[in-house]
Write an enzyme that holds these catalytic residues in place. Structure first.
Site, short mmCIF file in Angstrom:
data_model
loop_
_atom_site.label_atom_id
_atom_site.label_comp_id
_atom_site.label_asym_id
_atom_site.label_seq_id
_atom_site.Cartn_x
_atom_site.Cartn_y
_atom_site.Cartn_z
N GLN A 543 0.82 -1.21 0.00
CA GLN A 543 0.00 0.00 0.00
C GLN A 543 0.86 1.26 0.00
O GLN A 543 0.51 2.27 -0.61
CB GLN A 543 -0.93 0.00 1.22
CG GLN A 543 -1.87 1.18 1.32
CD GLN A 543 -2.82 1.28 0.14
OE1 GLN A 543 -3.17 0.26 -0.45
NE2 GLN A 543 -3.22 2.48 -0.22
N GLU A 544 1.99 1.21 0.68
CA GLU A 544 2.87 2.39 0.77
C GLU A 544 3.65 2.63 -0.51
O GLU A 544 3.80 3.77 -0.94
CB GLU A 544 3.85 2.22 1.94
CG GLU A 544 3.21 2.36 3.32
CD GLU A 544 2.86 3.80 3.65
OE1 GLU A 544 3.20 4.70 2.86
OE2 GLU A 544 2.22 4.03 4.69
N SER A 545 4.20 1.58 -1.12
CA SER A 545 5.19 1.79 -2.20
C SER A 545 5.02 0.89 -3.41
O SER A 545 5.79 1.03 -4.36
CB SER A 545 6.59 1.58 -1.64
OG SER A 545 6.79 0.21 -1.29
#
Length: 690
Positions: A543-545
């Site tokens: 989700q972050e990267s």
């Protein structure tokens, strides 16, 4: 419904969180123990400052310096030409011990000088003075004089200066009862406890009370218990040279209290006080707090201007847009930087800089509305705008040529992005907005479009008439920066950089090998170290990267886990783009966030709260839990409770009373939901492949 069952495996492993030993963690600069006076600090090149956990204590509404402790620490290091190392400590009672044991060189934590503390440590000259207020419920007991404290119970931390104040008062009022609370409770938690009836009363410094009181309608300060208490930097008694230099710096920088809050003088006066007060609004374009950082297009530009002149930037937020110029002319601030359109009416009240931005006033409709191609298509339609906005006179002028064009004036505290959200939801028909703000909202995925431009306008900053030096300096800054690298970088960050991460079609595909990502071995290693489920960390990493170790967010977060560089350094990591360091840093940070929540909260909620805090900032999560309690929802559960409160923090009626102000509440809600969904898929897929 909320997939709690699928999280059970994660919960079992996370339940051993508190058993993780410090020796397993990577040592950081702040963890090293040594003592020494100024000359030894100089030889090491670092100044370690013990500070509270949170840099930003609240949303500034009256020009307070909200990162005062961190600013003092960093500016001392800068003055001494040393690298600042911030040692964050959540337990106030341990700060002095950590200082004396050599884990830090100074303590900057809004500590009052007391005789008891002076027995063990040395203090600088004061950089601030405060009064100490008794805080009670407004519908409860309201003492008017010291004698009225008889038989009253007041709750404070034993290590706080308030405890000593109460001990001194008990000599006058022997029946006064002092209740000590855990050392990890900050003043916000105590105020919440009084508001909820858990405590009868507590004590607060005046500057914190003025900042925090806006969201406690049922609290009052009926009595001043102590006046002019000095706040100073704490040091070891033997570090006499360091104390001398700290004293010289604080005296030279005029950190002592300024009682007068209203100034109308020009740039020389600002330079003498070394501060610039920016009057703005708390919204997605001008100024807000994100992940514990002060950000916003106007804020970034004004911060650079202030820095170039050696000024400390302070933020002042009036209650409504209509008050921006009156705040300026009353001397409550020095410059209005709030994406303000330059109009003849406003130029009669203040002097405006050269335009720093040119925008279009565009009609905003729902994405599926294809009925508007020209001005004549506005006939019979209704626009919703604030009466004080520049859009209102534009629409009034249109009424002369467009049949049955209607205008509804909305309350002055309604932000333009909230109006656009109303258009998207169908609450409002149309609105008129500046194209740059429309671009901001579009990056967040609102289903809107702007089919028609009404006219071009220019944006400028406003200063008081009679402040030519400040006006001239701002104009020179705009002339030099407009179109330059920094200005264009800020425009791209706030108006063009997409925040959304497209959902990858193969994000849950796992091969027979059971691999979720190219970094499974590293994730498993650090998940075990911090007692977490590696599949949950992997879901968060995606989700972050999207598993890109070189990813950089719009606010500068880096690496696979999108950790802010400042946070990384505090955790002991410098190269966040390195997968090993990036995963370690993110896992360790999530572990620390989970630990910040009371163990009585269900473990699945602590994980959800930690994920939301990771995404938008711990302070906004505290605001959401407080709001949930006010609404009668369960403040210890995320889904169906705190998540609803989080969404409300994008509405002025709620964020203007919140400690940390405006928050795009849907962002952390979607963040937690997506990680939960992806985690559920990982668990299911792995179960079928193993």
């Amino acid at each position: 419904m909320h997939r709690i069952g699928a999280l059970l495996t994660a919960l079992l492993s996370v339940c051993v969180l508190l058993q993780c030993s410090e020796s397993e963690e990577s040592p950081s600069l702040s963890a090293q123990k040594y003592t020494g006076d100024y000359s030894e600090l100089s030889s090491r090149g670092r100044l370690r400052a013990i500070v509270p956990l949170e840099a930003i204590e609240y949303m500034p509404r009256h020009g307070e310096q909200v990162t005062l402790t961190y600013d003092v620490a960093r500016e001392l290091a800068e003055a001494f030409k040393l690298q600042p190392v911030l040692v964050e400590v959540g337990d106030f009672s341990k700060m002095m011990a950590k200082l004396l044991e050599g884990e830090g060189d100074i303590v900057v934590a809004s500590l009052t000088i007391t005789p008891e503390r002076q027995k063990h440590a040395a203090f600088s000259v004061p950089y601030m003075y405060v009064d100490e207020y008794l805080v009670t419920r407004s519908n409860g007991r309201m003492p008017g004089k010291i004698e009225d404290l008889a038989d009253m119970e007041i709750s404070v931390r034993r290590s706080s200066s308030y405890y000593q104040t109460l001990m001194d008062l008990r000599r006058q009022v022997p029946s006064l009862r002092i209740r000590t609370v855990p050392e990890t409770l900050n003043i916000e938690s105590l105020l919440d406890g009084v508001a909820r009836g858990e405590y009868d009363a507590t004590v607060s410094d005046s500057h914190l009370w003025h900042a925090l009181s806006s969201y406690h309608d049922n609290l009052a300060t009926p009595l001043v218990l102590a006046k002019d208490r000095p706040i100073a930097v704490m040091m070891r008694p033997e570090d006499t040279e360091l104390k001398t230099r700290v004293d010289e710096y604080l005296l030279a920088r005029h950190f002592t209290r300024l009682r007068q809050r209203e100034f109308t003088d020009d740039l020389p006066g600002l330079i003498e006080r070394r501060r610039l007060r920016m009057i703005t609004r708390n919204n997605a374009m001008t100024y807000f707090i994100h992940r514990g950082l002060q950000v916003g297009f106007e804020y970034e530009l004004m911060k650079k201007f202030a820095s170039e002149h050696g000024l400390r930037l302070e933020v002042v937020i009036p209650n409504s847009h209509a008050e921006l110029l009156s705040y300026l002319n009353d001397g409550k601030g020095d410059v209005v930087a709030a994406a303000m359109t330059i109009t003849p009416e406003r130029q009669a009240e203040a002097d405006f800089t050269w335009p720093y931005n040119e925008v279009e006033e565009v009609v905003v409709v729902r994405e599926d509305d294809n009925s508007i191609d020209s001005i004549r298509d506005l006939a019979g339609r209704t626009f919703y705008v604030r009466g004080s906005s520049s859009f209102y006179p534009t629409l009034k002028a249109l009424q002369d040529s467009v049949e049955d064009l209607r205008i509804v004036k909305l309350p002055e505290d309604v932000e333009t992005e909230e109006i656009m959200a109303g258009v998207e939801s169908g609450l409002y028909d149309l609105t008129l907005v500046d194209s740059n703000l429309f671009d901001v909202e579009r990056t967040y995925g609102l289903k809107l479009k702007a089919p028609l431009s009404i006219k071009s306008t220019t944006l400028g900053w406003a200063v008081r008439k009679g402040n030519p030096a400040l006006l001239g300096s701002l104009n020179e800054y705009i002339r030099r920066e407009k179109g330059g690298l920094y200005f264009n970088m800020m425009k791209k960050r706030y108006f063009e950089n997409p925040r959304r991460i497209a959902r990858a079609k193969d994000s849950t595909r796992v091969g027979i090998s059971g691999q979720l990502s190219p970094y499974d071995d590293l994730v498993k290693k650090y998940a075990r170290r911090y007692g977490q489920d590696w599949r949950l960390i992997t879901a968060q990493m995606y989700q972050e990267s999207k598993f890109n170790p070189q990813a950089v967010s719009w606010v500068g977060a880096r690496g696979l886990m999108q950790v802010m560089p400042k946070t990384g350094l505090q955790l002991g990591f410098e190269n966040l783009e390195d997968p090993n360091e990036g995963i370690h840093a993110g896992t360790k940070y999530l572990h620390q966030l989970i630990q910040r929540f009371d163990l009585e909260i269900p473990i699945q909620s602590r994980i959800h709260f930690a994920l939301a805090s990771y995404n938008v900032g711990y302070g906004h999560l505290l605001d959401a839990r407080r709001l949930a309690r006010e609404k009668g929802w369960d403040a210890n559960r995320w889904f169906g409770n705190v998540e609803h409160a989080m969404r409300l923090l994008s509405q002025p009626a709620y964020y203007e009373r919140a400690r940390f102000g405006y928050c795009r509440g849907g962002q952390p809600v979607h963040y937690v939901e997506k990680i939960q969904s992806l985690y559920d898929a990982y668990v299911e897929v792995l179960d079928t492949t193993q």
